[in-house]
Scaffold this motif. Structure first.
Motif, PDB file in Angstrom:
ATOM      1  N   ALA A  27      39.851  50.791  35.990  1.00  0.00           N
ATOM      2  CA  ALA A  27      39.425  50.166  34.730  1.00  0.00           C
ATOM      3  C   ALA A  27      40.458  49.157  34.260  1.00  0.00           C
ATOM      4  O   ALA A  27      40.112  48.048  33.819  1.00  0.00           O
ATOM      5  CB  ALA A  27      39.192  51.238  33.668  1.00  0.00           C
ATOM      6  N   ILE A  28      41.741  49.513  34.360  1.00  0.00           N
ATOM      7  CA  ILE A  28      42.802  48.577  33.948  1.00  0.00           C
ATOM      8  C   ILE A  28      42.820  47.356  34.860  1.00  0.00           C
ATOM      9  O   ILE A  28      42.907  46.220  34.384  1.00  0.00           O
ATOM     10  CB  ILE A  28      44.175  49.297  33.934  1.00  0.00           C
ATOM     11  N   ASP A  29      42.715  47.545  36.178  1.00  0.00           N
ATOM     12  CA  ASP A  29      42.719  46.417  37.130  1.00  0.00           C
ATOM     13  C   ASP A  29      41.535  45.490  36.901  1.00  0.00           C
ATOM     14  O   ASP A  29      41.676  44.267  36.875  1.00  0.00           O
ATOM     15  CB  ASP A  29      42.708  46.934  38.573  1.00  0.00           C
ATOM     16  N   VAL A  30      40.354  46.080  36.728  1.00  0.00           N
ATOM     17  CA  VAL A  30      39.148  45.269  36.511  1.00  0.00           C
ATOM     18  C   VAL A  30      39.242  44.505  35.192  1.00  0.00           C
ATOM     19  O   VAL A  30      38.941  43.298  35.129  1.00  0.00           O
ATOM     20  CB  VAL A  30      37.880  46.151  36.569  1.00  0.00           C
ATOM     21  N   SER A  31      39.669  45.191  34.138  1.00  0.00           N
ATOM     22  CA  SER A  31      39.782  44.489  32.851  1.00  0.00           C
ATOM     23  C   SER A  31      40.854  43.400  32.909  1.00  0.00           C
ATOM     24  O   SER A  31      40.700  42.322  32.326  1.00  0.00           O
ATOM     25  CB  SER A  31      40.071  45.474  31.720  1.00  0.00           C
ATOM     26  N   PHE A  32      41.960  43.676  33.639  1.00  0.00           N
ATOM     27  CA  PHE A  32      43.008  42.664  33.806  1.00  0.00           C
ATOM     28  C   PHE A  32      42.446  41.416  34.486  1.00  0.00           C
ATOM     29  O   PHE A  32      42.620  40.295  34.007  1.00  0.00           O
ATOM     30  CB  PHE A  32      44.157  43.258  34.621  1.00  0.00           C
ATOM     31  N   TRP A  33      41.754  41.595  35.607  1.00  0.00           N
ATOM     32  CA  TRP A  33      41.225  40.446  36.345  1.00  0.00           C
ATOM     33  C   TRP A  33      40.111  39.745  35.582  1.00  0.00           C
ATOM     34  O   TRP A  33      40.022  38.515  35.610  1.00  0.00           O
ATOM     35  CB  TRP A  33      40.761  40.869  37.742  1.00  0.00           C
ATOM     36  N   LEU A  34      39.273  40.479  34.899  1.00  0.00           N
ATOM     37  CA  LEU A  34      38.238  39.849  34.077  1.00  0.00           C
ATOM     38  C   LEU A  34      38.878  39.034  32.954  1.00  0.00           C
ATOM     39  O   LEU A  34      38.492  37.892  32.696  1.00  0.00           O
ATOM     40  CB  LEU A  34      37.289  40.902  33.491  1.00  0.00           C
ATOM     41  N   PHE A  35      39.848  39.624  32.295  1.00  0.00           N
ATOM     42  CA  PHE A  35      40.533  38.963  31.183  1.00  0.00           C
ATOM     43  C   PHE A  35      41.198  37.666  31.662  1.00  0.00           C
ATOM     44  O   PHE A  35      41.000  36.591  31.084  1.00  0.00           O
ATOM     45  CB  PHE A  35      41.562  39.932  30.591  1.00  0.00           C
TER      46      PHE A  35
END
Length: 143
Positions: free
Chosen positions: A11-19
């Motif tokens: 979740a942190i990796d996906v939100s980081f890359w989306l952000f």
């Protein structure tokens, strides 16, 4: 515990890359749009100068109209193609004795890159309009 930590990490990796992808995309888009906007402004300024400033003498349309001179008349006096034709004539007759002293001087200055032979902030109709105004002022003083 490891299963939960893995989903938190995902979740942190996906939100980081989306952000960062969204911010990065917005930055790139903004740069591109800004580039196009500045090019458009430059083009509009160039077109405005081409239609509102004499390319030979540098007088603006407002300055010419302020003296009571028609802008089209002024543009005909300072027709760019007439100057191109003159320089073509001078270049082709450079080696012959056909050129007058004035033509020879203009050609020398042209070849040296000087533009002092071109009219600056003046034209025949401009001088005529100034003379007419001076004559009218003299007549007004007399009466």
């Amino acid at each position: 515990k490891a299963f939960t930590a893995m989903w938190i990490r995902i979740a942190i990796d996906v939100s980081f890359w989306l952000f960062y992808s969204i911010i990065g995309l917005k930055v790139v888009t903004a740069l591109v749009l800004d580039g196009f906007t500045s090019q458009k402004k430059l083009r509009e300024t160039s077109l405005e100068d081409m239609s509102g400033v004499c390319s030979i003498c540098g007088l603006t349309k407002d300055e010419v109209s302020g003296k009571g001179i028609d802008w089209d008349t002024h543009k005909q006096e300072h027709n760019l193609w007439s100057y191109v034709n003159l320089f073509y004539y001078l270049k082709n007759n450079k080696r012959s004795s056909k050129l007058s002293a004035i033509e020879d001087e203009v050609l020398d200055k042209f070849e040296r890159g000087e533009i002092s032979f071109l009219p600056r902030k003046t034209s025949l109709s401009w001088k005529r309009a100034i003379k007419e105004r001076e004559d009218m002022r003299k007549k007004e003083r007399i009466f």
